[in-house]
Design a protein around this motif. Structure first.
Motif, PDB file in Angstrom:
ATOM      1  N   TRP A  36     -22.308 -47.333  44.764  1.00 59.25           N
ATOM      2  CA  TRP A  36     -23.170 -46.254  45.200  1.00 59.25           C
ATOM      3  C   TRP A  36     -22.616 -45.508  46.391  1.00 59.25           C
ATOM      4  O   TRP A  36     -22.665 -44.285  46.468  1.00 59.25           O
ATOM      5  CB  TRP A  36     -24.567 -46.790  45.564  1.00 59.25           C
ATOM      6  N   GLU A  37     -22.113 -46.265  47.336  1.00 56.52           N
ATOM      7  CA  GLU A  37     -21.610 -45.622  48.542  1.00 56.52           C
ATOM      8  C   GLU A  37     -20.359 -44.795  48.235  1.00 56.52           C
ATOM      9  O   GLU A  37     -20.059 -43.829  48.918  1.00 56.52           O
ATOM     10  CB  GLU A  37     -21.288 -46.676  49.616  1.00 56.52           C
ATOM     11  N   THR A  73     -22.189 -39.647  42.115  1.00 59.38           N
ATOM     12  CA  THR A  73     -22.675 -39.343  40.775  1.00 59.38           C
ATOM     13  C   THR A  73     -23.983 -40.070  40.478  1.00 59.38           C
ATOM     14  O   THR A  73     -24.907 -39.498  39.898  1.00 59.38           O
ATOM     15  CB  THR A  73     -21.636 -39.737  39.715  1.00 59.38           C
ATOM     16  N   LEU A  74     -24.047 -41.322  40.884  1.00 55.99           N
ATOM     17  CA  LEU A  74     -25.227 -42.111  40.582  1.00 55.99           C
ATOM     18  C   LEU A  74     -26.446 -41.614  41.364  1.00 55.99           C
ATOM     19  O   LEU A  74     -27.570 -41.650  40.861  1.00 55.99           O
ATOM     20  CB  LEU A  74     -24.960 -43.594  40.881  1.00 55.99           C
ATOM     21  N   VAL A  75     -26.214 -41.123  42.565  1.00 55.23           N
ATOM     22  CA  VAL A  75     -27.316 -40.539  43.324  1.00 55.23           C
ATOM     23  C   VAL A  75     -27.798 -39.260  42.649  1.00 55.23           C
ATOM     24  O   VAL A  75     -29.003 -38.999  42.558  1.00 55.23           O
ATOM     25  CB  VAL A  75     -26.895 -40.260  44.779  1.00 55.23           C
ATOM     26  N   ARG A 125     -33.125 -46.188  49.860  1.00 60.52           N
ATOM     27  CA  ARG A 125     -32.011 -46.023  50.800  1.00 60.52           C
ATOM     28  C   ARG A 125     -31.383 -44.641  50.722  1.00 60.52           C
ATOM     29  O   ARG A 125     -31.032 -44.058  51.752  1.00 60.52           O
ATOM     30  CB  ARG A 125     -30.952 -47.101  50.530  1.00 60.52           C
ATOM     31  N   TYR A 126     -31.232 -44.097  49.512  1.00 64.48           N
ATOM     32  CA  TYR A 126     -30.500 -42.832  49.371  1.00 64.48           C
ATOM     33  C   TYR A 126     -31.381 -41.624  49.076  1.00 64.48           C
ATOM     34  O   TYR A 126     -30.988 -40.498  49.364  1.00 64.48           O
ATOM     35  CB  TYR A 126     -29.450 -42.954  48.260  1.00 64.48           C
ATOM     36  N   MET A 151     -34.490 -49.265  55.476  1.00 68.49           N
ATOM     37  CA  MET A 151     -33.524 -49.469  54.399  1.00 68.49           C
ATOM     38  C   MET A 151     -32.218 -48.722  54.664  1.00 68.49           C
ATOM     39  O   MET A 151     -31.157 -49.098  54.171  1.00 68.49           O
ATOM     40  CB  MET A 151     -34.125 -49.017  53.063  1.00 68.49           C
ATOM     41  N   VAL A 152     -32.306 -47.648  55.431  1.00 69.76           N
ATOM     42  CA  VAL A 152     -31.085 -46.911  55.788  1.00 69.76           C
ATOM     43  C   VAL A 152     -30.327 -47.634  56.901  1.00 69.76           C
ATOM     44  O   VAL A 152     -29.099 -47.680  56.907  1.00 69.76           O
ATOM     45  CB  VAL A 152     -31.443 -45.474  56.227  1.00 69.76           C
TER      46      VAL A 152
END
Lengths: 193, 193
Positions: B96-97, B101-103, B159-160, B167-168
């Motif tokens: 993710w980081e 794309t996944l975000v 988080r995102y 969570m951040v």
DNA sequence: GTCTATAATTCGATAGAC
DNA sequence: GTCTATCGAATTATAGAC
């Protein structure tokens, strides 16, 4: 707000306002913030679109009114400590199935900054306050509340928004049996090594 | 697709296509499907908006190309059984980081039916396949994969997307220590009571 | 209070010159 | 391949008659 504060008017079209809010919650929940249009909401409520503007000022104002939400969390001090996780997950499942406001807020929070801010407020204030009764230090309390929120919102996201088949098909009580231990550990446990 | 299948052209403006995809991923990740406009994406890529249409046909086509994604899950059979949860959560955090794309997909899935369908496909196919190596019955396998997805996507969402402060702020390794046992139980445990 | 008419934008998509 | 110009549609929001 209070029922009998000022008898200014013998109540006029409060029914219209309520119908607008109900239609707005449905549309925001089903379509998200951008795709839910004032025109569609007004059509659902069987009124003129300009009435929505007159009552709520703007689309943002309408959403703010429609997304008012209280988690109605129980007093966690009154819950047997061993059943905290089960009580919490059952409470959230019931709250979600019975009121689409939270689904509307969840869907809108993905794209609308105001909705995300409200989401942060609800979980930071209400959930953190409920967790705070255990009285560890504030940083740990906030972290526990955040972890609980991550599992609760992940459940809602997969079950009500993305609708992953296994999460939609699994009966509520089976979800409870899987997720309750997770919340229990987030609330009262310690991180592994 | 393959690099040297047909030397039709000595490769023309592949750089332009790549720039468009990169800008599209950024915009879709930051704004969601509806608010991300072809005009803004073209401006970011420093090309004419009509080029986007020419290359990808429509906004839907552009999103489909930009949201192509492979979870790149490791072979869970090669992982020590006791470390399954930790390996999985570390893998997802890194994935993710390092790739927005996944975000983009996550944010778009809230309001765009096509994005939600793609999300279902990715987690139903790739994650369920990875979990299936343990060889319980298919219904249980799908349920385990769904539960894992609920915690993984809940982490990503808080988080995102919503950016809940705790969570951040929590460092990745601390998140791992809390969430790994959850995934471990979803993968290999049994429901309580 | 309610509705008509419309202003002011903005967007996706198309046509066609070069 | 690239760009200009623009269409047609949809949106929020406003002005004002009744």
């Amino acid at each position: 707000m209070t029922a009998s504060a000022q008898p200014t008017h013998p109540r006029r079209s409060d029914a219209t306002r309520a119908a607008i809010l109900r239609a707005a919650r449905e549309r925001f929940a089903a379509d998200g913030y951008e795709r839910a249009t004032i025109r569609a909401i007004a059509a659902d409520a069987q009124i003129d679109p300009s009435m929505v503007m007159r009552y709520y000022g703007s689309k943002e104002g309408l959403f703010a009114a429609a997304a008012e939400f209280d988690l109605r969390l129980p007093d966690l001090n009154a819950v047997p400590p061993a059943h905290l996780g089960a009580v919490l997950i059952r409470h959230f499942l019931a709250r979600w199935e019975g009121d689409e406001t939270l689904v509307a807020l969840l869907r809108a929070a993905s794209t609308n900054p105001g909705a995300a801010e409200r989401m942060r407020g609800i979980f930071a204030d209400q959930l953190t306050a409920a967790v705070a009764v255990f009285g560890t230090d504030p940083a740990m309390t906030a972290r526990r509340a955040g972890l609980v929120a991550s599992q609760i919102l992940g459940l809602a996201f997969t079950r009500y928004i993305v609708r992953l088949p296994p999460m939609v098909d699994t009966p509520p009580e089976e979800l409870v049996s899987w997720i309750a231990p997770t919340l229990q550990r987030y609330l009262t446990g310690m991180p592994a090594s």
